[in-house]
Design a protein around this motif. Structure first.
Motif, PDB file in Angstrom:
ATOM      1  N   ASP A   1       0.831  -1.207   0.000  1.00  0.00           N
ATOM      2  CA  ASP A   1       0.000   0.000   0.000  1.00  0.00           C
ATOM      3  C   ASP A   1       0.865   1.257   0.000  1.00  0.00           C
ATOM      4  O   ASP A   1       0.581   2.228  -0.706  1.00  0.00           O
ATOM      5  CB  ASP A   1      -0.917   0.012   1.218  1.00  0.00           C
ATOM      6  CG  ASP A   1      -2.075  -0.961   1.095  1.00  0.00           C
ATOM      7  OD1 ASP A   1      -2.232  -1.548   0.014  1.00  0.00           O
ATOM      8  OD2 ASP A   1      -2.815  -1.132   2.089  1.00  0.00           O
ATOM      9  N   LEU A   2       1.914   1.231   0.799  1.00  0.00           N
ATOM     10  CA  LEU A   2       2.831   2.374   0.843  1.00  0.00           C
ATOM     11  C   LEU A   2       3.424   2.648  -0.529  1.00  0.00           C
ATOM     12  O   LEU A   2       3.397   3.777  -1.026  1.00  0.00           O
ATOM     13  CB  LEU A   2       3.953   2.112   1.853  1.00  0.00           C
ATOM     14  CG  LEU A   2       3.617   2.232   3.330  1.00  0.00           C
ATOM     15  CD1 LEU A   2       4.765   1.702   4.185  1.00  0.00           C
ATOM     16  CD2 LEU A   2       3.316   3.686   3.712  1.00  0.00           C
ATOM     17  N   ALA A   3       3.973   1.611  -1.156  1.00  0.00           N
ATOM     18  CA  ALA A   3       4.631   1.779  -2.455  1.00  0.00           C
ATOM     19  C   ALA A   3       3.645   2.273  -3.512  1.00  0.00           C
ATOM     20  O   ALA A   3       3.980   3.152  -4.333  1.00  0.00           O
ATOM     21  CB  ALA A   3       5.269   0.456  -2.883  1.00  0.00           C
ATOM     22  N   ARG A   4       2.433   1.726  -3.513  1.00  0.00           N
ATOM     23  CA  ARG A   4       1.432   2.119  -4.509  1.00  0.00           C
ATOM     24  C   ARG A   4       1.033   3.580  -4.350  1.00  0.00           C
ATOM     25  O   ARG A   4       0.980   4.328  -5.330  1.00  0.00           O
ATOM     26  CB  ARG A   4       0.202   1.219  -4.369  1.00  0.00           C
ATOM     27  CG  ARG A   4      -0.962   1.603  -5.272  1.00  0.00           C
ATOM     28  CD  ARG A   4      -2.101   0.608  -5.147  1.00  0.00           C
ATOM     29  NE  ARG A   4      -2.531   0.441  -3.765  1.00  0.00           N
ATOM     30  CZ  ARG A   4      -3.371   1.259  -3.151  1.00  0.00           C
ATOM     31  NH1 ARG A   4      -3.864   2.315  -3.793  1.00  0.00           N
ATOM     32  NH2 ARG A   4      -3.740   1.034  -1.897  1.00  0.00           N
ATOM     33  N   ARG A   5       0.768   3.992  -3.127  1.00  0.00           N
ATOM     34  CA  ARG A   5       0.359   5.374  -2.895  1.00  0.00           C
ATOM     35  C   ARG A   5       1.513   6.347  -3.128  1.00  0.00           C
ATOM     36  O   ARG A   5       1.308   7.465  -3.618  1.00  0.00           O
ATOM     37  CB  ARG A   5      -0.189   5.527  -1.472  1.00  0.00           C
ATOM     38  CG  ARG A   5      -1.507   4.788  -1.246  1.00  0.00           C
ATOM     39  CD  ARG A   5      -1.929   4.853   0.218  1.00  0.00           C
ATOM     40  NE  ARG A   5      -3.143   4.103   0.482  1.00  0.00           N
ATOM     41  CZ  ARG A   5      -4.369   4.590   0.411  1.00  0.00           C
ATOM     42  NH1 ARG A   5      -4.545   5.858   0.062  1.00  0.00           N
ATOM     43  NH2 ARG A   5      -5.414   3.841   0.671  1.00  0.00           N
ATOM     44  N   MET A   6       2.729   5.935  -2.760  1.00  0.00           N
ATOM     45  CA  MET A   6       3.901   6.778  -3.008  1.00  0.00           C
ATOM     46  C   MET A   6       4.094   7.040  -4.497  1.00  0.00           C
ATOM     47  O   MET A   6       4.443   8.152  -4.918  1.00  0.00           O
ATOM     48  CB  MET A   6       5.153   6.107  -2.434  1.00  0.00           C
ATOM     49  CG  MET A   6       5.246   6.113  -0.937  1.00  0.00           C
ATOM     50  SD  MET A   6       6.675   5.124  -0.360  1.00  0.00           S
ATOM     51  CE  MET A   6       6.599   5.392   1.409  1.00  0.00           C
ATOM     52  N   ALA A   7       3.884   6.019  -5.311  1.00  0.00           N
ATOM     53  CA  ALA A   7       4.087   6.139  -6.753  1.00  0.00           C
ATOM     54  C   ALA A   7       3.052   7.042  -7.413  1.00  0.00           C
ATOM     55  O   ALA A   7       3.263   7.505  -8.540  1.00  0.00           O
ATOM     56  CB  ALA A   7       4.057   4.750  -7.392  1.00  0.00           C
ATOM     57  N   GLN A   8       1.948   7.316  -6.713  1.00  0.00           N
ATOM     58  CA  GLN A   8       0.855   8.086  -7.296  1.00  0.00           C
ATOM     59  C   GLN A   8       0.865   9.555  -6.889  1.00  0.00           C
ATOM     60  O   GLN A   8      -0.040  10.298  -7.274  1.00  0.00           O
ATOM     61  CB  GLN A   8      -0.483   7.462  -6.894  1.00  0.00           C
ATOM     62  CG  GLN A   8      -0.715   6.078  -7.463  1.00  0.00           C
ATOM     63  CD  GLN A   8      -1.979   5.418  -6.913  1.00  0.00           C
ATOM     64  OE1 GLN A   8      -2.548   5.881  -5.925  1.00  0.00           O
ATOM     65  NE2 GLN A   8      -2.403   4.336  -7.538  1.00  0.00           N
ATOM     66  N   THR A   9       1.859   9.975  -6.120  1.00  0.00           N
ATOM     67  CA  THR A   9       1.848  11.357  -5.627  1.00  0.00           C
ATOM     68  C   THR A   9       3.032  12.145  -6.156  1.00  0.00           C
ATOM     69  O   THR A   9       3.999  11.589  -6.694  1.00  0.00           O
ATOM     70  CB  THR A   9       1.844  11.371  -4.085  1.00  0.00           C
ATOM     71  OG1 THR A   9       1.503  12.685  -3.630  1.00  0.00           O
ATOM     72  CG2 THR A   9       3.221  10.994  -3.512  1.00  0.00           C
ATOM     73  N   ASP A  10       2.956  13.480  -5.982  1.00  0.00           N
ATOM     74  CA  ASP A  10       4.053  14.364  -6.386  1.00  0.00           C
ATOM     75  C   ASP A  10       4.960  14.698  -5.208  1.00  0.00           C
ATOM     76  O   ASP A  10       6.180  14.754  -5.334  1.00  0.00           O
ATOM     77  CB  ASP A  10       3.485  15.675  -6.952  1.00  0.00           C
ATOM     78  CG  ASP A  10       2.562  15.440  -8.124  1.00  0.00           C
ATOM     79  OD1 ASP A  10       2.972  14.746  -9.064  1.00  0.00           O
ATOM     80  OD2 ASP A  10       1.416  15.939  -8.081  1.00  0.00           O
ATOM     81  N   ALA A  11       4.346  14.953  -4.057  1.00  0.00           N
ATOM     82  CA  ALA A  11       5.082  15.269  -2.828  1.00  0.00           C
ATOM     83  C   ALA A  11       4.580  14.358  -1.729  1.00  0.00           C
ATOM     84  O   ALA A  11       3.436  13.909  -1.757  1.00  0.00           O
ATOM     85  CB  ALA A  11       4.885  16.734  -2.452  1.00  0.00           C
ATOM     86  N   LEU A  12       5.443  14.100  -0.747  1.00  0.00           N
ATOM     87  CA  LEU A  12       5.121  13.043   0.211  1.00  0.00           C
ATOM     88  C   LEU A  12       5.606  13.369   1.616  1.00  0.00           C
ATOM     89  O   LEU A  12       6.698  13.905   1.802  1.00  0.00           O
ATOM     90  CB  LEU A  12       5.776  11.734  -0.252  1.00  0.00           C
ATOM     91  CG  LEU A  12       5.653  10.502   0.643  1.00  0.00           C
ATOM     92  CD1 LEU A  12       4.210  10.019   0.693  1.00  0.00           C
ATOM     93  CD2 LEU A  12       6.563   9.390   0.126  1.00  0.00           C
ATOM     94  N   VAL A  13       4.766  13.017   2.589  1.00  0.00           N
ATOM     95  CA  VAL A  13       5.139  13.028   3.998  1.00  0.00           C
ATOM     96  C   VAL A  13       4.829  11.644   4.559  1.00  0.00           C
ATOM     97  O   VAL A  13       3.728  11.136   4.359  1.00  0.00           O
ATOM     98  CB  VAL A  13       4.351  14.092   4.789  1.00  0.00           C
ATOM     99  CG1 VAL A  13       4.631  13.961   6.291  1.00  0.00           C
ATOM    100  CG2 VAL A  13       4.693  15.498   4.313  1.00  0.00           C
ATOM    101  N   VAL A  14       5.799  11.030   5.241  1.00  0.00           N
ATOM    102  CA  VAL A  14       5.567   9.740   5.898  1.00  0.00           C
ATOM    103  C   VAL A  14       5.798   9.921   7.388  1.00  0.00           C
ATOM    104  O   VAL A  14       6.871  10.328   7.824  1.00  0.00           O
ATOM    105  CB  VAL A  14       6.488   8.620   5.365  1.00  0.00           C
ATOM    106  CG1 VAL A  14       6.089   7.280   5.985  1.00  0.00           C
ATOM    107  CG2 VAL A  14       6.429   8.543   3.846  1.00  0.00           C
ATOM    108  N   MET A  15       4.745   9.623   8.164  1.00  0.00           N
ATOM    109  CA  MET A  15       4.795   9.757   9.614  1.00  0.00           C
ATOM    110  C   MET A  15       4.706   8.386  10.265  1.00  0.00           C
ATOM    111  O   MET A  15       4.504   7.380   9.601  1.00  0.00           O
ATOM    112  CB  MET A  15       3.645  10.655  10.084  1.00  0.00           C
ATOM    113  CG  MET A  15       3.632  12.020   9.424  1.00  0.00           C
ATOM    114  SD  MET A  15       2.173  13.013   9.855  1.00  0.00           S
ATOM    115  CE  MET A  15       2.427  13.244  11.606  1.00  0.00           C
TER     116      MET A  15
END
Length: 242
Positions: free
Chosen positions: A167-181
């Motif tokens: 899920d992390l990898a899929r959502r990361m690949a779909q965004t332009d900017a990212l914050v992971v908490m």
């Protein structure tokens, strides 16, 4: 609604200078102050306001019954926390019923992934509750990197490191900017997901954002001294600009 007021007071990312004027005023005039902490610890929120609370104030530390001792998927986890939040809310409501105001310390913003929300949902219909918003921890983290988090039409995604790796990898690949908490013990899983999404070389990790012991590091560099606890991962957008 009669009685005292329960204030959910956002403290911001960690530097007292970044707190709002209203938060500062409420703290310096508080008669009752509540805050979350692990057993045997001072609590991060309490550390932030050290020296700001009147010596005459009564402090109410709310000690979590469980943090990482059992997995989130274990039914006992939610059961223990639900009872804990019920007990804390009851204590605050009792104080409010006697006409006392209570300041509840909240790291970051009270309505952004914070423990206070669990008290709020239990108190909002039976007590007077007011929220003092604040700068979020993630805002403090991306500011610490020295670069804007988003440009133009960039889409910003906020993810929890507790999510499954796919899920992390899929959502990361779909965004332009990212914050992971909520990285913690999930750091290696988060790194693998970033690599799968092609974002690893653009990622930064910020520990203790906006605090005296703040550390900022490009994730692909040697960041071994930075612990994943109290850390946020940032990937800046590269969007449209004039």
């Amino acid at each position: 609604m009669s009685g005292g007021t329960i204030y959910g007071v956002g403290l911001g990312p960690g530097d007292p200078d970044l707190m709002s004027v209203r938060a500062d005023r409420l703290l310096r005039n508080a008669r009752h102050v509540a805050f979350f902490r692990k057993p045997g610890r001072n609590g991060q929120a309490r550390k932030i306001v050290d020296g700001m609370i009147p010596g005459s104030a009564t402090e109410f530390p709310m000690e979590y019954p469980v943090t990482t001792e059992i997995p989130l998927s274990d039914p006992r986890y939610n059961a223990l926390l639900a009872t804990f939040y019920e007990d804390c809310a009851a204590h605050l409501k009792n104080l409010s019923n006697t006409g006392e105001d209570v300041v509840v310390l909240c790291e970051g913003d009270p309505f952004f992934y914070g423990s206070f929300m669990h008290l709020y949902s239990r108190l909002r219909d039976g007590a007077q509750v007011k929220i003092v918003p604040a700068i979020t921890g993630m805002s403090g983290a991306w500011t610490a990197t020295g670069d804007p988090i988003t440009w133009g039409d960039d889409v910003l995604t906020i993810l929890m490191g507790t999510l499954p790796e796919d899920d992390l990898a899929r959502r990361m690949a779909q965004t332009d900017a990212l914050v992971v908490m909520k990285i913690g013990r999930n750091i290696e899983k988060v790194k693998r997901a970033l690599k799968t999404a092609g974002l690893y070389d653009r990622a930064w990790i910020v520990e203790y954002a906006q605090m005296p012991n703040q550390r900022v590091c490009k994730l692909s560099d040697d960041c071994e001294e930075i612990t994943p606890y109290f850390s946020i991962i940032i990937v800046h957008g590269q969007g449209r600009r004039p």
